[in-house]
Scaffold this motif. Sequence first.
Motif, PDB file in Angstrom:
ATOM      1  N   PRO A 160       0.811  -1.212   0.000  1.00 35.87           N
ATOM      2  CA  PRO A 160       0.000   0.000   0.000  1.00 35.87           C
ATOM      3  C   PRO A 160       0.849   1.268   0.000  1.00 35.87           C
ATOM      4  O   PRO A 160       1.742   1.430   0.833  1.00 35.87           O
ATOM      5  CB  PRO A 160      -0.795  -0.117   1.306  1.00 35.87           C
ATOM      6  N   THR A 161       0.546   2.182  -0.888  1.00 35.54           N
ATOM      7  CA  THR A 161       1.238   3.472  -0.928  1.00 35.54           C
ATOM      8  C   THR A 161       0.320   4.623  -0.553  1.00 35.54           C
ATOM      9  O   THR A 161       0.751   5.772  -0.553  1.00 35.54           O
ATOM     10  CB  THR A 161       1.852   3.717  -2.322  1.00 35.54           C
ATOM     11  N   THR A 162      -0.948   4.326  -0.239  1.00 34.76           N
ATOM     12  CA  THR A 162      -1.890   5.313   0.284  1.00 34.76           C
ATOM     13  C   THR A 162      -2.693   4.668   1.407  1.00 34.76           C
ATOM     14  O   THR A 162      -2.794   3.435   1.504  1.00 34.76           O
ATOM     15  CB  THR A 162      -2.877   5.814  -0.792  1.00 34.76           C
ATOM     16  N   ALA A 163      -3.309   5.514   2.238  1.00 37.00           N
ATOM     17  CA  ALA A 163      -4.175   4.996   3.301  1.00 37.00           C
ATOM     18  C   ALA A 163      -5.374   4.264   2.715  1.00 37.00           C
ATOM     19  O   ALA A 163      -5.885   3.305   3.317  1.00 37.00           O
ATOM     20  CB  ALA A 163      -4.626   6.142   4.206  1.00 37.00           C
ATOM     21  N   GLN A 164      -5.845   4.695   1.538  1.00 34.30           N
ATOM     22  CA  GLN A 164      -6.965   4.025   0.891  1.00 34.30           C
ATOM     23  C   GLN A 164      -6.621   2.578   0.549  1.00 34.30           C
ATOM     24  O   GLN A 164      -7.455   1.678   0.692  1.00 34.30           O
ATOM     25  CB  GLN A 164      -7.389   4.783  -0.374  1.00 34.30           C
ATOM     26  N   HIS A 165      -5.387   2.341   0.108  1.00 36.01           N
ATOM     27  CA  HIS A 165      -4.954   0.970  -0.172  1.00 36.01           C
ATOM     28  C   HIS A 165      -5.030   0.121   1.099  1.00 36.01           C
ATOM     29  O   HIS A 165      -5.447  -1.046   1.065  1.00 36.01           O
ATOM     30  CB  HIS A 165      -3.519   0.955  -0.689  1.00 36.01           C
TER      31      HIS A 165
END
Length: 359
Positions: A160-165
Amino acid sequence: MAQFDTKIYIVDKSVDNVDIYAHLQEAARWIQEGEVVAFPTETVYGLGADATHSEAVRKIYAAKGRPSDNPLIVHIAQLDQLQDVAYAVPDKARKLMEAFWPGPITFILPAKAGLAPEVTAGLETVGVRMPDHPIARALIEAANTPIAAPSANRSGRPSPTTAQHVWEDLQGRIPLILDGGETGVGVESTVLDVTLDPPVILRPGGVSQEELQAMIGEVRLDPGLQDQSQPARAPGMKYRHYAPHAPLYLIEGKGDEAVEKMRAAIMEQVNTGKRVGVLTVDEESSLLADLPVTCLVRCGSRNHLEEVAHQLFHGLRQFDAVSVDIILSRTFPRQGIGLAIMNRLHKAAGGRYYQHKNQ
């Protein structure tokens, strides 16, 4: 496994009216109470727990669905914390720490008693790194303990590279995600075994073999990067990783040759009724745009592989948002950060390279 009403707290200084201190304190309390939280680093998002607390570390494995023989990296905020997790630090390692810490490099060191045995997965060594992200280091300091943290995704999925991921993979499985925005490097840290001389790269990452050799001389690549029968001496050396839902195949080649191979492979698959996803670079996307591709993802410029590394996992996750049957990706030069990119793509593909029907 416990179910949580997972919260996301913004801890990005660029966002107005955010109480970062309060959010960090709550995250630290969860860790002190033996739970896990997700937090940003400069590489990817991590899933952290108290590295000295066995039950807490086991919750990392449970939340991720991670095999228990896959060791974890311990994150520290200050150099003096090294004495709490490792009992010896070679001179070459200290030189590299001075040059690259805080930053995207993990050192394999002799493990000190006091760490949860689940962290080392039965090995006598431990991976340690100091992340180059203010939120990560502030969380470690607030929790007042070294934090064991793999990437904050379900095991085998793209990191994951974003919190959404993180939310997509772990919502309901963990209590809290600290949202610090998009990560910078985009691939995980380099893992360097400095218990050996010359040191050996167990996982290529944000610091390249060339950069390391410029500092200390010879640095080798571990044969376990290709041989899956070897014991996992570091995260990422064993099992299929980073994989989107559809099978991924790699296509070797440079320049025009790579484009022609990609075009031929796309049409072969389309003609069999497959919905095709393509991972490519900016310069080649227009040369494929006339083909009936279901999803074409650009991951940056072939002349700027740091950009490709930054966008790689996000690009792989985009294919899961659409319905594709197969994903085709070009390969990249195996120098510098390109070695890390190809390591991740090789893992995501399970070592599969595309073979044309007429070959």
